[in-house]
Design a protein around this motif. Structure first.
Motif, PDB file in Angstrom:
ATOM      1  N   ILE A   1     -19.013   9.289   8.376  1.00  0.00           N
ATOM      2  CA  ILE A   1     -19.257   9.596   9.791  1.00  0.00           C
ATOM      3  C   ILE A   1     -17.948   9.547  10.578  1.00  0.00           C
ATOM      4  O   ILE A   1     -17.655  10.429  11.378  1.00  0.00           O
ATOM      5  CB  ILE A   1     -20.303   8.629  10.391  1.00  0.00           C
TER       6      ILE A   1
ATOM      7  N   TYR B   1     -15.925  12.586   9.749  1.00  0.00           N
ATOM      8  CA  TYR B   1     -16.494  13.775  10.378  1.00  0.00           C
ATOM      9  C   TYR B   1     -16.087  13.849  11.853  1.00  0.00           C
ATOM     10  O   TYR B   1     -15.597  14.870  12.327  1.00  0.00           O
ATOM     11  CB  TYR B   1     -18.022  13.772  10.250  1.00  0.00           C
ATOM     12  N   TYR B   2     -16.293  12.754  12.591  1.00  0.00           N
ATOM     13  CA  TYR B   2     -15.952  12.764  14.014  1.00  0.00           C
ATOM     14  C   TYR B   2     -14.450  12.892  14.251  1.00  0.00           C
ATOM     15  O   TYR B   2     -14.025  13.464  15.256  1.00  0.00           O
ATOM     16  CB  TYR B   2     -16.510  11.532  14.721  1.00  0.00           C
TER      17      TYR B   2
ATOM     18  N   ASP C   1     -13.947  17.006  11.884  1.00  0.00           N
ATOM     19  CA  ASP C   1     -14.788  18.207  11.776  1.00  0.00           C
ATOM     20  C   ASP C   1     -15.887  18.325  12.821  1.00  0.00           C
ATOM     21  O   ASP C   1     -16.748  19.185  12.708  1.00  0.00           O
ATOM     22  CB  ASP C   1     -15.453  18.250  10.387  1.00  0.00           C
ATOM     23  N   ASN C   2     -15.911  17.483  13.828  1.00  0.00           N
ATOM     24  CA  ASN C   2     -17.001  17.450  14.790  1.00  0.00           C
ATOM     25  C   ASN C   2     -17.136  18.788  15.521  1.00  0.00           C
ATOM     26  O   ASN C   2     -16.243  19.192  16.271  1.00  0.00           O
ATOM     27  CB  ASN C   2     -16.766  16.327  15.802  1.00  0.00           C
TER      28      ASN C   2
ATOM     29  N   ASN D   1     -20.487  22.077  16.485  1.00  0.00           N
ATOM     30  CA  ASN D   1     -21.868  22.522  16.323  1.00  0.00           C
ATOM     31  C   ASN D   1     -22.070  23.181  14.972  1.00  0.00           C
ATOM     32  O   ASN D   1     -21.268  24.013  14.543  1.00  0.00           O
ATOM     33  CB  ASN D   1     -22.244  23.519  17.431  1.00  0.00           C
TER      34      ASN D   1
ATOM     35  N   SER E   1     -16.476  24.467  13.339  1.00  0.00           N
ATOM     36  CA  SER E   1     -17.895  24.759  13.179  1.00  0.00           C
ATOM     37  C   SER E   1     -18.203  25.192  11.747  1.00  0.00           C
ATOM     38  O   SER E   1     -19.228  24.793  11.177  1.00  0.00           O
ATOM     39  CB  SER E   1     -18.338  25.837  14.156  1.00  0.00           C
TER      40      SER E   1
ATOM     41  N   ALA F   1     -18.106  22.054   9.611  1.00  0.00           N
ATOM     42  CA  ALA F   1     -19.284  21.231   9.873  1.00  0.00           C
ATOM     43  C   ALA F   1     -20.531  21.850   9.233  1.00  0.00           C
ATOM     44  O   ALA F   1     -21.339  21.143   8.620  1.00  0.00           O
ATOM     45  CB  ALA F   1     -19.487  21.052  11.376  1.00  0.00           C
TER      46      ALA F   1
ATOM     47  N   TYR G   1     -22.895  20.266   6.306  1.00  0.00           N
ATOM     48  CA  TYR G   1     -24.324  20.128   6.581  1.00  0.00           C
ATOM     49  C   TYR G   1     -25.144  20.763   5.462  1.00  0.00           C
ATOM     50  O   TYR G   1     -26.097  20.162   4.947  1.00  0.00           O
ATOM     51  CB  TYR G   1     -24.625  20.788   7.927  1.00  0.00           C
TER      52      TYR G   1
END
Length: 157
Positions: free
Chosen positions: A42, A45-46, A49-50, A52, A61, A64, A68
C-alpha cells in the motif's frame, strides 16, 4: 497445521500488549488488520502509482490499472473462478454480504424457504439475511451450537 506465532510475526499491530496481554484482534468483519507485506504494498502504491483505475491513459493510471487487474487475476486463480469477471472487489465484508444477499439471495430464496445462521454471526453476516428473510417471507433459522461453539450437526437434522 498453521503456526500461529509465525503468522503473528507478519502483523506489526499484534506486537503490542493491551490490558497486560498480547493483542488478539477478532473483529475482522469490521476491520481486518494488515500484514507487513500489505502495508508495504500500500505504501509503495501511494508513493509511486496512485491514480484512478480504468479511467486514465497516463502512465500512473495505466500502472494502477495493471496492478489492479493482476490482483483480480491472482484472486481468480486462488478461488478457481472461470473468469476475472467473477471477482468483485468491495469496501469490506458488510458490502460483500449485502451484495450476496440482495443479488444472489433475492434470486434464489422464495417464500417459506429457510436461511440458516448461527448465534455466533457478526451483525454484518446476520443483518443481510434477516432483511432477506423479511423481504422474501422466508424463515431465519438459528443452528444449534455445541459447548465448543461448533454447529451441532446432529441436533440440526
Amino acid at each position: 497445521m498453521m503456526e500461529i506465532a509465525k503468522v503473528r510475526q507478519d502483523f506489526p499491530i499484534l506486537f503490542q500488549t493491551v490490558n497486560d496481554e498480547p493483542l488478539i484482534y477478532l473483529d475482522n468483519a469490521a476491520t481486518t488488520q494488515k500484514p507487513k507485506q500489505v502495508i508495504s504494498a500500500i505504501e509503495n502504491y501511494y508513493a509511486h502509482d496512485n491514480a484512478n483505475v480504468h479511467r486514465g491513459v497516463h502512465t500512473l493510471s495505466e500502472r494502477a490499472t495493471k496492478q489492479y487487474e493482476e490482483a483480480r487475476e491472482t484472486v481468480r486463480a486462488f478461488i478457481n473462478a472461470a473468469s476475472t469477471k467473477e471477482v468483485l472487489f468491495t469496501r469490506g465484508t458488510t458490502t460483500s454480504l449485502n451484495w450476496v444477499a440482495q443479488g444472489f439471495g433475492d434470486q434464489v430464496v422464495e417464500e417459506g424457504d429457510e436461511i440458516y445462521v448461527t448465534a455466533l454471526e457478526h451483525h454484518s453476516n446476520l443483518v443481510p439475511w434477516q432483511q432477506l428473510a423479511k423481504r422474501k417471507q422466508a424463515r431465519l433459522v438459528y443452528l444449534p451450537l455445541t459447548e465448543e461453539g461448533s454447529v451441532d450437526v446432529a441436533a440440526s437434522q
